[in-house]
Scaffold this motif. Structure first.
Motif, PDB file in Angstrom:
ATOM      1  N   ARG A  81       0.841  -1.204   0.000  1.00  0.00           N
ATOM      2  CA  ARG A  81       0.000   0.000   0.000  1.00  0.00           C
ATOM      3  C   ARG A  81       0.870   1.246   0.000  1.00  0.00           C
ATOM      4  O   ARG A  81       1.885   1.305   0.680  1.00  0.00           O
ATOM      5  N   GLY A  82       0.445   2.265  -0.741  1.00  0.00           N
ATOM      6  CA  GLY A  82       1.179   3.524  -0.755  1.00  0.00           C
ATOM      7  C   GLY A  82       0.217   4.697  -0.760  1.00  0.00           C
ATOM      8  O   GLY A  82      -0.991   4.543  -0.986  1.00  0.00           O
ATOM      9  N   HIS A  83       0.771   5.886  -0.502  1.00  0.00           N
ATOM     10  CA  HIS A  83      -0.072   7.077  -0.361  1.00  0.00           C
ATOM     11  C   HIS A  83       0.499   8.260  -1.129  1.00  0.00           C
ATOM     12  O   HIS A  83       1.713   8.510  -1.062  1.00  0.00           O
ATOM     13  N   VAL A  84      -0.376   8.959  -1.825  1.00  0.00           N
ATOM     14  CA  VAL A  84       0.008  10.205  -2.486  1.00  0.00           C
ATOM     15  C   VAL A  84      -0.511  11.344  -1.620  1.00  0.00           C
ATOM     16  O   VAL A  84      -1.683  11.350  -1.225  1.00  0.00           O
ATOM     17  N   THR A  85       0.357  12.278  -1.323  1.00  0.00           N
ATOM     18  CA  THR A  85      -0.033  13.433  -0.506  1.00  0.00           C
ATOM     19  C   THR A  85       0.604  14.698  -1.089  1.00  0.00           C
ATOM     20  O   THR A  85       1.484  14.628  -1.957  1.00  0.00           O
ATOM     21  N   GLY A  86       0.154  15.835  -0.575  1.00  0.00           N
ATOM     22  CA  GLY A  86       0.817  17.097  -0.889  1.00  0.00           C
ATOM     23  C   GLY A  86       0.810  17.485  -2.355  1.00  0.00           C
ATOM     24  O   GLY A  86       1.771  18.089  -2.834  1.00  0.00           O
ATOM     25  N   VAL A  87      -0.286  17.171  -3.061  1.00  0.00           N
ATOM     26  CA  VAL A  87      -0.358  17.533  -4.486  1.00  0.00           C
ATOM     27  C   VAL A  87      -0.803  18.993  -4.605  1.00  0.00           C
ATOM     28  O   VAL A  87      -1.864  19.378  -4.102  1.00  0.00           O
ATOM     29  N   TYR A  88       0.016  19.786  -5.268  1.00  0.00           N
ATOM     30  CA  TYR A  88      -0.306  21.216  -5.407  1.00  0.00           C
ATOM     31  C   TYR A  88       0.297  21.771  -6.686  1.00  0.00           C
ATOM     32  O   TYR A  88       1.464  21.555  -6.978  1.00  0.00           O
ATOM     33  N   LEU A  89      -0.537  22.476  -7.420  1.00  0.00           N
ATOM     34  CA  LEU A  89      -0.092  23.184  -8.632  1.00  0.00           C
ATOM     35  C   LEU A  89      -0.242  24.675  -8.423  1.00  0.00           C
ATOM     36  O   LEU A  89      -1.275  25.124  -7.911  1.00  0.00           O
ATOM     37  N   ARG A  90       0.750  25.438  -8.808  1.00  0.00           N
ATOM     38  CA  ARG A  90       0.565  26.889  -8.785  1.00  0.00           C
ATOM     39  C   ARG A  90      -0.676  27.215  -9.621  1.00  0.00           C
ATOM     40  O   ARG A  90      -0.905  26.576 -10.652  1.00  0.00           O
ATOM     41  N   PRO A  91      -1.451  28.220  -9.214  1.00  0.00           N
ATOM     42  CA  PRO A  91      -2.682  28.531  -9.944  1.00  0.00           C
ATOM     43  C   PRO A  91      -2.470  28.680 -11.454  1.00  0.00           C
ATOM     44  O   PRO A  91      -3.275  28.207 -12.249  1.00  0.00           O
ATOM     45  N   GLU A  92      -1.360  29.337 -11.862  1.00  0.00           N
ATOM     46  CA  GLU A  92      -1.158  29.567 -13.288  1.00  0.00           C
ATOM     47  C   GLU A  92      -0.837  28.283 -14.057  1.00  0.00           C
ATOM     48  O   GLU A  92      -0.917  28.262 -15.292  1.00  0.00           O
ATOM     49  N   ALA A  93      -0.494  27.210 -13.335  1.00  0.00           N
ATOM     50  CA  ALA A  93      -0.174  25.942 -14.001  1.00  0.00           C
ATOM     51  C   ALA A  93      -1.382  25.002 -14.075  1.00  0.00           C
ATOM     52  O   ALA A  93      -1.307  23.947 -14.699  1.00  0.00           O
ATOM     53  N   ARG A  94      -2.471  25.402 -13.444  1.00  0.00           N
ATOM     54  CA  ARG A  94      -3.664  24.535 -13.450  1.00  0.00           C
ATOM     55  C   ARG A  94      -4.391  24.630 -14.784  1.00  0.00           C
ATOM     56  O   ARG A  94      -4.277  25.628 -15.494  1.00  0.00           O
TER      57      ARG A  94
END
Ligand code: COA
Length: 183
Positions: A81-94
């Motif tokens: 089992r694994g976990h993805v966390t802390g996903v964040y894109l700068r607003p201009e990259a979304r």
């Protein structure tokens, strides 16, 4: 602008630290950590963490515009089992393909190590829910406790990326052994 997706290293600590801080400040309801939880962490401490844990980054030219973290569980019975966390894109990259490319890199790395990839999403974060659903994650639960942010309760949706035949090629990935009922 050229987009590069790669694993982050100790040398990326300063940029990572800044973007991570931005994510906690801008999206408090979408991250478990509070700004104050990480305020005392020095750039050196982040460098040590980046050298140890799998952090991924998306760069637009030289600028870090997206981040994500993956960790596998370590116990003998849970190392699948694994976990993805802390996903964040700068607003201009979304709204570009950057988030998709970043998550595809995370998923490729995860698939080499684990069979099930988990993540949590704030139940009101429709954008993230759509994003992860498009990537193949499915909803398997709902955490009514979620996060308490400035006295407001935010519930979590639990999502998992299920194993797919032939897509995980790392060690320790036997087919699930489901005991058959004999009576
Ligand atoms: C979640 C995040 C990484 C997704 O990256 P992105 O570049 O915005 O994602 P995409 O544009 O590729 O996909 C978003 C999807 O939501 C849709 N969408 C866009 N704005 C939306 C809105 N306001 N409400 C609902 N859906 C929305 C898009 O059309 C797209 O749907 P589709 O895949 O069916 O076309 C990014 O938005 C982000 O960093 N958000 C802030 C932090 C965050 O929420 N992190 C996740 C924590 S679990």
């Amino acid at each position: 602008m050229t987009i590069e997706i790669r694993r982050l290293h100790a040398a990326d600590a300063r940029e990572y630290q800044a973007l991570r801080r931005e994510s906690l400040e801008q999206e408090p309801a979408n991250f478990e950590a509070a700004v104050e939880d990480e305020a005392a962490m020095t750039t050196e401490a982040w460098a040590a963490k980046l050298a140890d844990v799998q952090f991924f980054g998306a760069f637009s030219g030289q600028r870090l515009v997206g981040i994500a973290r993956f960790h596998a569980e370590t116990g003998a019975k849970v190392s699948h089992r694994g976990h993805v966390t802390g996903v964040y894109l700068r607003p201009e990259a979304r709204g570009t393909d950057i988030a998709t490319r970043l998550m595809e890199a995370v998923i490729t790395a995860a698939r080499r190590q684990v069979r099930f990839v988990y993540l949590l999403v704030n139940a009101s974060n429709q954008r993230a829910l759509r994003f992860y659903t498009r990537l193949g994650f499915v909803v398997f639960g709902h955490d009514p406790g979620g996060l308490l942010v400035d006295g407001v309760l935010h519930q979590d949706i639990l999502m998992v990326l299920l194993p797919e035949a032939g897509t995980h090629d790392g060690p320790g990935m036997p087919e699930a052994e489901v005991p058959l009922k004999s009576d």
